[in-house]
Each structure stands twice: as structure tokens, then as C-alpha cells.
Write a protein that holds these residues in place. Structure first.
Motif, PDB file in Angstrom:
ATOM      1  N   UNK A  51       0.817  -1.212   0.000  1.00  0.00           N
ATOM      2  CA  UNK A  51       0.000   0.000   0.000  1.00  0.00           C
ATOM      3  C   UNK A  51       0.858   1.272   0.000  1.00  0.00           C
ATOM      4  N   UNK A  52       2.144   1.123   0.071  1.00  0.00           N
ATOM      5  CA  UNK A  52       3.047   2.277   0.012  1.00  0.00           C
ATOM      6  C   UNK A  52       4.313   1.844  -0.736  1.00  0.00           C
ATOM      7  N   UNK A  53       4.963   2.762  -1.406  1.00  0.00           N
ATOM      8  CA  UNK A  53       6.157   2.402  -2.194  1.00  0.00           C
ATOM      9  C   UNK A  53       7.336   2.081  -1.293  1.00  0.00           C
ATOM     10  N   UNK A  54       8.103   1.089  -1.699  1.00  0.00           N
ATOM     11  CA  UNK A  54       9.302   0.733  -0.936  1.00  0.00           C
ATOM     12  C   UNK A  54      10.412   1.749  -1.157  1.00  0.00           C
ATOM     13  N   UNK A  55      10.385   2.440  -2.291  1.00  0.00           N
ATOM     14  CA  UNK A  55      11.420   3.436  -2.588  1.00  0.00           C
ATOM     15  C   UNK A  55      11.313   3.890  -4.021  1.00  0.00           C
ATOM     16  N   UNK A  67      10.689   5.642   0.953  1.00  0.00           N
ATOM     17  CA  UNK A  67       9.737   6.714   1.202  1.00  0.00           C
ATOM     18  C   UNK A  67      10.193   7.507   2.419  1.00  0.00           C
ATOM     19  N   UNK A  68      10.185   8.823   2.320  1.00  0.00           N
ATOM     20  CA  UNK A  68      10.677   9.657   3.408  1.00  0.00           C
ATOM     21  C   UNK A  68       9.825  10.906   3.567  1.00  0.00           C
ATOM     22  N   UNK A  69       9.988  11.527   4.714  1.00  0.00           N
ATOM     23  CA  UNK A  69       9.249  12.754   5.010  1.00  0.00           C
ATOM     24  C   UNK A  69       9.582  13.802   3.952  1.00  0.00           C
ATOM     25  N   UNK A 108      -6.564   2.681   1.363  1.00  0.00           N
ATOM     26  CA  UNK A 108      -5.759   3.747   0.759  1.00  0.00           C
ATOM     27  C   UNK A 108      -4.392   3.176   0.368  1.00  0.00           C
ATOM     28  N   UNK A 109      -3.971   3.502  -0.824  1.00  0.00           N
ATOM     29  CA  UNK A 109      -2.639   3.131  -1.276  1.00  0.00           C
ATOM     30  C   UNK A 109      -1.931   4.392  -1.782  1.00  0.00           C
ATOM     31  N   UNK A 110      -0.644   4.486  -1.521  1.00  0.00           N
ATOM     32  CA  UNK A 110       0.134   5.652  -1.926  1.00  0.00           C
ATOM     33  C   UNK A 110       1.039   5.313  -3.100  1.00  0.00           C
ATOM     34  N   UNK A 111       1.195   6.283  -3.976  1.00  0.00           N
ATOM     35  CA  UNK A 111       2.096   6.162  -5.112  1.00  0.00           C
ATOM     36  C   UNK A 111       3.072   7.337  -5.044  1.00  0.00           C
ATOM     37  N   UNK A 112       4.343   7.046  -5.118  1.00  0.00           N
ATOM     38  CA  UNK A 112       5.373   8.087  -4.995  1.00  0.00           C
ATOM     39  C   UNK A 112       5.499   8.863  -6.308  1.00  0.00           C
TER      40      UNK A 112
END
Length: 250
Positions: free
Chosen positions: A156-160, A167-169, A241-245
Motif C-alpha cells: 500500500x506504500x512504495x518501498x522506494x 519513502x521519506x518525510x 488507501x494506497x500511496x504512489x510516490x
């Protein structure tokens, strides 16, 4: 036998010496007419000469010192990667540069660790020099924005990003509403994969560095506009919810 004696001239005056010389006449000096007496040698003063030399050397040394001081440099913080306004400044966005020790506004390189806890008060451009007025202690949430918390599982979130940075602030992400196994259905009438927000900003990440919520869940807080906060919160409460960088600048 007769005797003769020399008598003084009449009038009691002594006879002039022979050879035509007269008494009281100046003696010949041996000089030709119009010649001057030789000038007196000028007196030398070695103390004054030494003082003049010292003054010249002192001025040269002072000038050299000013030149050398103008060339002094110090290690300062430069910007290596684009940092949008309002985002926390990541350590990877900073680089060491050499600048003049005076006449330039800069932040010492020794403060780079502290700077990574601040936010960009203005957009930071690669190749520029970081100044104190470009960072802010306040959070990155502006008027008309809110912070929404998400509990995300792997997938659900990118590994990098393609360069391997996790993923970072400060990263910009897109948020989609999806259906995951074991989660409630998506919003009524909404197609799967619906875009919730196109430009959310990662505000905080918990569970990084090996920490986790439960087994593998990571809690991520994002900044979104108030206009989409309701839809994002509803989908987040169902775990949908899923995030895409969004690719980072540079």
C-alpha cells in the motif's frame, strides 16, 4: 777703510722684502678664478634609513595579510536536491560547499544534522547556498490543509524510488482508494482505484527503521487539502488507501 750701513727709508717705514712681495698680501690659494670651495660631505643617518625600510616592509605585510584573509573559506551547507516550500529538509538534499568566511550569508556545514529537522521556508533549488532565513521550525501544514493518518501494509506504500531511496518525510505522493483483502468495500458507487488526491505530502512516518505497528503495518501521516480530507479519511478508516510516490526532482 770705509763701512756702509743700510738705513731705513725715510719716514720710518720698513723696507719691502725682496722679490716684489708685499707684507700683508694674501697668499695664493692655488685656485683658479670662479671655483667654489669643495662641499662638505653629507652626513648619513642609518637609523632613519632602517626605519624607512621597516615601514615599507610593514605595509607590504599588511597588504599581503588582507589578500590572504579575503581568500579564507569555510565549509557551508549547499543544496543538492530540490526541496519544495513547506517540506522537511532531508539530509540527502544537503551537500558541503566552500564559501568566503565573510560577506556571504550561510549556514555552517557542522549544523547539517540540525537543519534536517527543519522545514523549507522557501523552495530550495539545487546549486544554491542555504541561508538561515530559508528554514523554519514550524510545521509544513498551511492554511487550508490538514494532516491525515494512514495505517498501511506492504503493497500500500512504495518501498522506494528507482534510485533505491525509501519513502521519506517531504515526499510527494498520490493517494488512491483501493480494495484490499480483509478490508471493507470502497465508497458506495466509487470505482476501484479512484484517485483521492494528486499531490499529498508525507508529513511523518512511523514504523521506520525496523519498527512496525502489529507485524508489518506502517503508519504514515500525509498533508492533504481540506476539500479531499473527508474522502481520504473514510477510505483510510477502511484500510483502502494506497500511496504512489511522485518522482523526486533531480
Amino acid at each position: 777703510m770705509s763701512m756702509t750701513t743700510d738705513r731705513a727709508p725715510a719716514g720710518g717705514q720698513a723696507a719691502a722684502p725682496s722679490g716684489g712681495a708685499r707684507w700683508g698680501a694674501p697668499r695664493p690659494s692655488g685656485r683658479k678664478g670662479g671655483e667654489r670651495l669643495p662641499a662638505r660631505p653629507r652626513e648619513r643617518k642609518p637609523a632613519l634609513a632602517a626605519l624607512a625600510v621597516l615601514l615599507i616592509l610593514g605595509g607590504a605585510l599588511a597588504s599581503m595579510s588582507l589578500v590572504l584573509r579575503s581568500g579564507d573559506t569555510v565549509a557551508a551547507i549547499g543544496i543538492a536536491e530540490q526541496v519544495p516550500r513547506g517540506q522537511r529538509i532531508p539530509p540527502d538534499a544537503l551537500r558541503e560547499v566552500q564559501v568566503a568566511s565573510s560577506g556571504v550569508a550561510y549556514v555552517p556545514w557542522s549544523q547539517r544534522t540540525a537543519v534536517s529537522n527543519f522545514y523549507a521556508a522557501t523552495a530550495l533549488v539545487p546549486g544554491s547556498l542555504l541561508a538561515a532565513n530559508q528554514v523554519s521550525r514550524t510545521g509544513a501544514v498551511r492554511t487550508g490543509q490538514v494532516v491525515v493518518g494512514l495505517a498501511l501494509k506492504p503493497g500500500q506504500y512504495p518501498a522506494g524510488d528507482p534510485r533505491g531511496k525509501p519513502l521519506q518525510v517531504g515526499d510527494t505522493v498520490k493517494a488512491y482508494e483501493v480494495i484490499t483483502s480483509g478490508s471493507a468495500s470502497n465508497s458506495a458507487g466509487a470505482p476501484p482505484g479512484r484517485l483521492l488526491t494528486e499531490a499529498a505530502r508525507v508529513y511523518d512516518i512511523q514504523g521506520a527503521g525496523g519498527q512496525s505497528i502489529g507485524e508489518s503495518t506502517r503508519q504514515v501521516s500525509i498533508v492533504v487539502d481540506e476539500s479531499v480530507a473527508g474522502a481520504v479519511t473514510q477510505a483510510a478508516s477502511n484500510g483502502n488507501v494506497a500511496l504512489v510516490l511522485v518522482p523526486r526532482a533531480g
